[in-house]
Design a protein around this motif. Structure first.
Motif, PDB file in Angstrom:
ATOM      1  N   ILE A 184       0.865  -1.180   0.000  1.00  0.00           N
ATOM      2  CA  ILE A 184       0.000   0.000   0.000  1.00  0.00           C
ATOM      3  C   ILE A 184       0.903   1.231   0.000  1.00  0.00           C
ATOM      4  CG2 ILE A 184      -0.140   0.066   2.525  1.00  0.00           C
ATOM      5  CD1 ILE A 184      -3.141   0.632   2.225  1.00  0.00           C
ATOM      6  N   ASP A 185       0.565   2.234  -0.831  1.00  0.00           N
ATOM      7  CA  ASP A 185       1.406   3.424  -0.933  1.00  0.00           C
ATOM      8  C   ASP A 185       1.524   4.105   0.433  1.00  0.00           C
ATOM      9  OD1 ASP A 185       2.556   5.440  -3.123  1.00  0.00           O
ATOM     10  OD2 ASP A 185       1.593   6.607  -1.535  1.00  0.00           O
ATOM     11  N   TYR A 186       2.713   4.632   0.708  1.00  0.00           N
ATOM     12  CA  TYR A 186       2.940   5.145   2.067  1.00  0.00           C
ATOM     13  C   TYR A 186       2.132   6.402   2.380  1.00  0.00           C
ATOM     14  CZ  TYR A 186       6.079   8.821   0.374  1.00  0.00           C
ATOM     15  OH  TYR A 186       6.590   9.921  -0.244  1.00  0.00           O
ATOM     16  N   ASN A 187       1.549   7.023   1.337  1.00  0.00           N
ATOM     17  CA  ASN A 187       0.728   8.213   1.570  1.00  0.00           C
ATOM     18  C   ASN A 187      -0.742   7.900   1.810  1.00  0.00           C
ATOM     19  OD1 ASN A 187       2.447  10.484   1.440  1.00  0.00           O
ATOM     20  ND2 ASN A 187       2.755  10.055  -0.735  1.00  0.00           N
ATOM     21  N   VAL A 188      -1.098   6.623   1.668  1.00  0.00           N
ATOM     22  CA  VAL A 188      -2.511   6.259   1.771  1.00  0.00           C
ATOM     23  C   VAL A 188      -2.892   6.046   3.234  1.00  0.00           C
ATOM     24  CG1 VAL A 188      -4.178   4.432   1.246  1.00  0.00           C
ATOM     25  CG2 VAL A 188      -2.592   5.219  -0.522  1.00  0.00           C
TER      26      VAL A 188
ATOM     27  N   LYS B 248      -4.219   2.785  -3.691  1.00  0.00           N
ATOM     28  CA  LYS B 248      -2.995   2.926  -4.487  1.00  0.00           C
ATOM     29  C   LYS B 248      -1.884   2.047  -3.904  1.00  0.00           C
ATOM     30  CE  LYS B 248       0.348   6.184  -6.276  1.00  0.00           C
ATOM     31  NZ  LYS B 248       1.184   7.322  -5.895  1.00  0.00           N
ATOM     32  N   MET B 249      -1.253   1.265  -4.793  1.00  0.00           N
ATOM     33  CA  MET B 249      -0.158   0.405  -4.366  1.00  0.00           C
ATOM     34  C   MET B 249       1.146   0.902  -4.994  1.00  0.00           C
ATOM     35  SD  MET B 249      -1.811  -1.914  -2.516  1.00  0.00           S
ATOM     36  CE  MET B 249      -0.891  -3.452  -2.376  1.00  0.00           C
ATOM     37  N   SER B 250       2.256   0.738  -4.290  1.00  0.00           N
ATOM     38  CA  SER B 250       3.554   1.184  -4.798  1.00  0.00           C
ATOM     39  C   SER B 250       4.641   0.219  -4.356  1.00  0.00           C
ATOM     40  CB  SER B 250       3.900   2.569  -4.240  1.00  0.00           C
ATOM     41  OG  SER B 250       2.943   3.507  -4.605  1.00  0.00           O
ATOM     42  N   MET B 251       5.854   0.497  -4.830  1.00  0.00           N
ATOM     43  CA  MET B 251       6.983  -0.290  -4.346  1.00  0.00           C
ATOM     44  C   MET B 251       7.284   0.136  -2.910  1.00  0.00           C
ATOM     45  SD  MET B 251      10.918  -0.643  -5.761  1.00  0.00           S
ATOM     46  CE  MET B 251      10.445  -0.800  -7.464  1.00  0.00           C
TER      47      MET B 251
END
Lengths: 309, 250
Positions: free
Chosen positions: B11-15, B32-35
């Motif tokens: 999970i994106d760190y800003n979510v 939103k997913m991220s590395m």
């Protein structure tokens, strides 16, 4: 079955996080053993044997263990693991470095940062930087856990009289070698052990301004911390960082100065007993968790606070 | 020298994280997913070692469902040469993931495995250490500097209270801390080029690894909310409250 704790120490003294881990261990089983792996660490052994609730102290004292390299310590722990139902270490950088190696060699899972013991097989731990709390159950034959010190009270450092057992195994990897260590020297308490912490954020403006916090820290016997924003901006070194990616603290009093209160910071300090926030932005999220908020310019408020303490 | 880097899709760190109402897990639908940020740092370090001529090839591996191919493409857009997806259900436990990555590291004969120190979803901080244990490799966790010389990695580690430097013989495992580097952004031409780079898919059966865990989730709940306090009007009032109400200052 008994519980084994790997002691956190620097060959000179037993670190306080060990005492919190002892409390977690006594909630699992009454028979708690502490393993001291180090070199010329006799005073640590003395201290560990006096901790209330510890029945046995195992000692592996050898030059090969001076820096507690994970390669060596993990194999030593695995050699004695058969006697134990649980193996615990404080969730410090040393514990986090070593314990997953122990778990993998035993072919079991490791539970990280346990904050509560529900029963001998069910534990509570934060995930997503403390934005969710997971309760997990494990049926592994040996349960391997790191314990977050702020989740448990410290066991009494005196009152116990544990028996001692010397371990003669020497495990020395020739593929990992200690080169040097640069530890920050300070008369102030360590962040994770301090009763009072004063932290600065991006609002401090630059590294020099952190000196403003020193007067208050001296008066209150406080440790100085920082937010990740202040570390990323290069104001102070990373070992001062309180937060998800830094240290988790829970002092009696936490004073946040010029810190907006990003989730990542709150994750590291929201279990503090009393939180004070000083920030000139009255909408800063830090005020949502602060017991006492002061909307003010820190460059006026901090010197005034120092004078009035 | 060949470097293997593992990456995790999280999970994106800003979510803002929300827990499912049935308390079974964190809600990941339409999020939103991220590395994982620590994996980005691992990829960046490997690419820098290649740019310096220390490494000859950077292979990136991810364990998970098909969607993690997106994360692998991102890593290749940043500069990794090729990718391996180990097809598995998402959310496998650290030991299973470590067994799979260890096997890939062996098959690839990687000289150095660089991994993030922890993923920001499960916050375990285990997989790198476990890979090292399974392969009987030396490890250097929480790295803030890596220097490769004479078949050895000199790694500065961020430890409680300061820094420690270890010298470990290759092959070895290094896990990254925040200050190791500042990852670059992928350029558009490189994103296009990454689509043509090779991406292999393997299963745990291909690797001969049995996955599974004895750990089960009982519940996932939101953290207890801290009740907001009061605003004070002056430093004098603050000191009075700390002394007489909270009694934390004498």
């Amino acid at each position: 079955m008994s519980v084994l704790i790997i002691a956190e120490h620097d060959n000179k003294s037993l670190k306080p996080a060990t005492l919190n881990t002892v409390t977690a261990a006594t909630q699992i089983d009454a028979d708690v053993h502490v393993l001291v792996v180090g070199f010329e660490c006799q005073t640590v052994v003395e201290q560990a044997s006096q901790v209330a609730g510890v029945s046995k102290v195992l000692v592996a004292d050898n030059a090969a263990y001076e820096h507690q390299l994970a390669e060596n310590v993990s194999k030593l722990v695995v050699e004695i693991a058969g006697d134990y139902g649980h193996i615990l270490a404080p969730a410090t950088t040393t514990g986090k470095n070593t314990l997953p190696r122990v778990a993998a060699l035993l072919n079991v899972a490791q539970l990280s940062d346990v904050i509560k013991v529900e029963s001998a097989d069910t534990f509570v731990r934060p995930i997503y930087a403390g934005n969710a709390i997971a309760t997990v159950k494990t049926t592994d034959p040996v349960k391997v856990l790191t314990v977050r010190a702020t989740g448990f009270d410290a066991a009494a450092s005196t009152g116990g009289s544990a028996e001692r057992q010397v371990l003669s195994q020497v495990i020395a990897s020739d593929r990992s070698r200690f080169v040097k260590e640069q530890l920050a020297e300070s008369d102030r308490p360590e962040l994770t052990a301090a009763n009072v912490i004063i932290s600065g954020g991006r609002g401090m403006g630059n590294g020099d301004n952190f000196k403003l916090l020193e007067g208050i820290a001296d008066k209150l016997g406080a440790a100085i911390g920082a937010s990740r924003a202040a570390v990323d901006a290069g104001f102070v070194p990373n070992d001062l960082q309180v937060g998800q990616t830094g240290k988790t603290v829970a002092p009696d009093l936490y004073i946040a100065v010029g810190i907006s209160g990003a989730i990542q910071h709150l994750a590291g300090m929201k279990d503090s007993k009393v939180i004070v926030a000083i920030n000139k932005d009255e909408d800063a999220p830090i005020f949502q968790v602060a017991d006492y908020g002061l909307v003010a310019d820190l460059f006026d408020a901090v010197p005034e606070l120092e004078k009035s303490l | 020298m060949k470097i293997l880097v593992s990456v995790k899709r999280v999970i994106d760190y800003n979510v803002k994280v929300r827990v499912k109402s049935d308390q079974s897990a964190v809600d990941l639908t339409n999020v939103k997913m991220s590395m994982n940020p620590f994996c980005e740092i691992a990829v960046e370090e490997a690419i820098r070692l290649k740019e310096k001529g220390v490494a000859s090839e950077v292979v990136v591996v991810s364990v998970g469902s098909k969607s993690c191919q997106e994360t692998l493409r991102t890593a290749m857009a940043l500069g990794a040469d090729r990718a391996i997806q180990v097809e598995a259900e998402d959310g496998l436990d650290s030991l299973s993931v470590a067994k799979l990555i260890a096997k890939v590291a062996q098959e690839e004969a990687a000289d150095l495995v660089i991994m993030g120190k922890q993923a920001i979803d499960s916050d375990n901080n285990q997989t790198g250490q476990m890979v090292a244990a399974l392969l009987d490799y030396p490890q250097a966790t929480f790295a803030s500097e890596i220097v490769i010389e004479n078949g050895e990695a000199q790694v500065t580690r961020e430890i409680d209270g300061g820094l420690q430097t270890l010298a470990i013989t290759l092959p070895a495992v290094v896990t990254t801390d925040l200050r190791l580097n500042e990852p670059r952004f992928a350029s558009l031409p490189n994103i296009m080029k990454a689509k043509k780079k090779p991406l292999d898919v393997k299963t745990s059966a291909d690797l001969g690894v049995e996955v599974g865990s004895n750990v089960s989730i009982v519940s996932v709940t939101p953290p207890p909310q801290r009740a907001g306090g009061i605003k004070v009007g002056s430093v004098a009032e603050l000191v009075d409250k700390l002394k007489n109400e909270a009694k934390v200052v004498s």
